[in-house]
Design a protein around this motif. Sequence first.
Motif, mmCIF file in Angstrom:
data_model
loop_
_atom_site.group_PDB
_atom_site.id
_atom_site.type_symbol
_atom_site.label_atom_id
_atom_site.label_comp_id
_atom_site.label_asym_id
_atom_site.label_seq_id
_atom_site.Cartn_x
_atom_site.Cartn_y
_atom_site.Cartn_z
ATOM 1 N N LEU A 19 -17.287 -34.622 10.319
ATOM 2 C CA LEU A 19 -18.313 -33.709 9.825
ATOM 3 C C LEU A 19 -19.709 -34.272 10.087
ATOM 4 C CD1 LEU A 19 -16.727 -32.626 6.401
ATOM 5 C CD2 LEU A 19 -16.964 -31.222 8.450
ATOM 6 N N ARG A 20 -19.835 -35.578 9.901
ATOM 7 C CA ARG A 20 -21.141 -36.217 10.089
ATOM 8 C C ARG A 20 -21.541 -36.258 11.572
ATOM 9 N NH1 ARG A 20 -19.840 -40.491 7.723
ATOM 10 N NH2 ARG A 20 -19.398 -41.837 9.513
ATOM 11 N N ALA A 58 -15.223 -28.477 4.054
ATOM 12 C CA ALA A 58 -16.035 -29.396 3.255
ATOM 13 C C ALA A 58 -15.882 -29.098 1.773
ATOM 14 C CB ALA A 58 -17.495 -29.292 3.682
ATOM 15 N N THR A 63 -12.177 -35.455 9.350
ATOM 16 C CA THR A 63 -12.586 -36.496 8.413
ATOM 17 C C THR A 63 -14.073 -36.373 8.096
ATOM 18 O OG1 THR A 63 -13.221 -38.114 10.098
ATOM 19 C CG2 THR A 63 -10.889 -38.030 9.483
ATOM 20 N N ASP A 64 -14.506 -37.140 7.080
ATOM 21 C CA ASP A 64 -15.944 -37.196 6.777
ATOM 22 C C ASP A 64 -16.753 -37.591 8.015
ATOM 23 O OD1 ASP A 64 -15.746 -36.455 4.159
ATOM 24 O OD2 ASP A 64 -15.685 -38.494 3.358
ATOM 25 N N ARG A 65 -16.213 -38.517 8.799
ATOM 26 C CA ARG A 65 -16.930 -38.980 9.994
ATOM 27 C C ARG A 65 -17.060 -37.864 11.019
ATOM 28 N NH1 ARG A 65 -15.115 -44.425 13.145
ATOM 29 N NH2 ARG A 65 -13.256 -43.175 13.566
ATOM 30 N N SER A 113 -11.212 -37.700 1.675
ATOM 31 C CA SER A 113 -12.117 -37.929 2.807
ATOM 32 C C SER A 113 -11.574 -37.370 4.113
ATOM 33 C CB SER A 113 -12.385 -39.429 2.963
ATOM 34 O OG SER A 113 -11.159 -40.130 3.122
ATOM 35 N N SER A 114 -10.445 -36.644 4.047
ATOM 36 C CA SER A 114 -9.891 -36.045 5.262
ATOM 37 C C SER A 114 -8.958 -34.899 4.888
ATOM 38 C CB SER A 114 -9.111 -37.088 6.078
ATOM 39 O OG SER A 114 -7.949 -37.495 5.368
ATOM 40 N N MET A 151 -12.478 -30.413 0.664
ATOM 41 C CA MET A 151 -12.473 -31.875 0.577
ATOM 42 C C MET A 151 -13.214 -32.352 -0.675
ATOM 43 S SD MET A 151 -13.094 -32.567 4.652
ATOM 44 C CE MET A 151 -13.384 -34.330 4.565
ATOM 45 N N ARG A 152 -14.320 -31.653 -1.010
ATOM 46 C CA ARG A 152 -15.074 -32.035 -2.205
ATOM 47 C C ARG A 152 -14.256 -31.767 -3.462
ATOM 48 N NH1 ARG A 152 -20.442 -28.765 -3.457
ATOM 49 N NH2 ARG A 152 -18.859 -27.203 -3.965
#
Length: 615
Positions: A201-202, A173, A197-199, A182-183, A176-177
């Motif tokens: 992590l969520r 994370a 991907t962001d998805r 986003s991946s 990525m930041r």
Amino acid sequence: MDASEIQPLMQFLGQLVPFDSLSATTLCHCARRLRINYYSRADGQVHLSPDNPMLYIVRSGAFEVRDSDNELLDRLGEGDFFGFPSLLSGETITNKVVILEDGLVYQLDLDSFNALRQESREFDRFFNRAFAKRLRHQGRFKARELTTTSRISSLMSRSPKTLDCHLSVAEAAVCMRQARVSSVLVTDNGRLCGILTDRDLRNRVLAEGLDGSLPIHQAMTPQPVFIGPQALVFEAMLLMSEHNIHHLPVVDEGEAVGVVTSTDILRSQSSQPLLLIGEIERQQDLPSLISVSRQIPLLLQNLISADARAEEIGRVLTSVTDALTRRLIVLNQQLLGEAPMAFCWLAFGSQGRQDQAACSDQDNGLLLAHEPDEQAQGYFAALTERVCEGLDQCGYRFCPGDIMARNPTWRMSLAQWQQKFSDWVLAPEPKALMHASIFFDMRPVFGPMSLFDNLQDKVLEQTRHNDIFLAAMTGNSLDQAPPLGFFRKFVLERDGTEVKGIDLKHRGSALINDIARVYALSAGIKEVNTARRIRALMEQGILNRKDALNLADAHEFIAHMRLANQGAQYSRGEASSNFLKPQELSSLVRHQLRDAFKVVHDAQSGLRLSFLRSF
């Protein structure tokens, strides 16, 4: 045939690629198998028998190959071939060959053609490459959707972020930041094993109440769907839709080389010319225009990937430049207020000719309706400074020679511009005229057309049939020659580094621009685009049809090679340049490039005869 008839045929064939690779014995046998036909322009077109396909070798005359929709595929002259696609594919003949000029054509039967292919690898390779080129040309003249014909390599994100599968999701994370992506691609011993991907992590970490110490391999999407860099964007769209994903790794020979996202594809769709121009016209400030202008390199890549004609690419890119220029003028007038008088923003050089390519700089000026007072001078100084600065920030570099509207030298009234051109035309100094040549390729981008017409009409009135001026222009245009030396070998130059190559711009395209410009100015032709100038010269009978078509084809081919080379440089992450390395070309393309440069050489000779004969 007796020996006296065979010898000239052998001599002619022996000078043609790929017949020059054949042994003397094979060449003699081939010459004996030839049939000779005469074709008259009055016949309209060559009759191609579907039951008896042949290789046709043009000895003299001129022909056009057109498809079933009457779209132009190729123009042919001495030493060119037609009929080979059906010989290679076995498919029914669908193209037609139109006779432009009376000519002689040699015909070689199918059995002899196949025997030569089996005997000579070079012969076989030549015609297979020629067939592939014809297929590309067939598509080139069709209207195609850029999004579905572009390659993934033209829009993927390069140097993707990769992380080892044993790192934690917290570390991923943070990465990525920092990278603002986003991946990330996940590897195990250097091999792609997943994507995070962001998805992910969520849904797989936060929603499950897990902490950041979780290893990446427990949260990632394992064994992700991927695609190759040479796949079509259309294929990527299908994969994303089928698997309901928004990130697609790009893998080449087992190595992850990039990532393409649904956002990348949407951006590529917005890089289509009309959508991009519309987006430019909606922007309300400079930062927004700068952001939109970042799509221009992608637009160029899409056009190159779609194998669009060089003339079309130049026109599209210039339309975008024009739109940016006009929007910058409008936005800055909103800040500065209404102009104190009518004015025209003039484009010179490549923007004037509408043949821009990569790495274009600015060449512009300002035409004022009348002499400005001090207040008007201040207004136009501020306006031009802001517009030129804006263009620079949008990727159009400041002109190294300072030929820009922000320079007071090139910000003048109609009377002053007319006097400036009169000085160049009526008392031509060769050195001054050499630097002034781009001003004769001028076009209005913003402002009343009537104001521009007053300037152009006066210029053409003075250049038409002006022997002294035209001789000086011709002399300057002949200072450079096409890069062909003895035995038609390429003359190589350094590009400012240790790399040697062919300067396609200054030793190719620019020479044709010069030739067309001199002829057009001599005839008072208003067109400034080189291809249109050549067509106008042919229509007025100033250039004969064969010479005009040859010059137009050479102009298109050299410009296309230049753009394709810049596209390849971009895909390799290199800076764009006009230098082409001949060792990277196939023998067929080298042969075609030599022919194009020979056309330029012959056109220069014709220019010399036309305008320097009495000097």
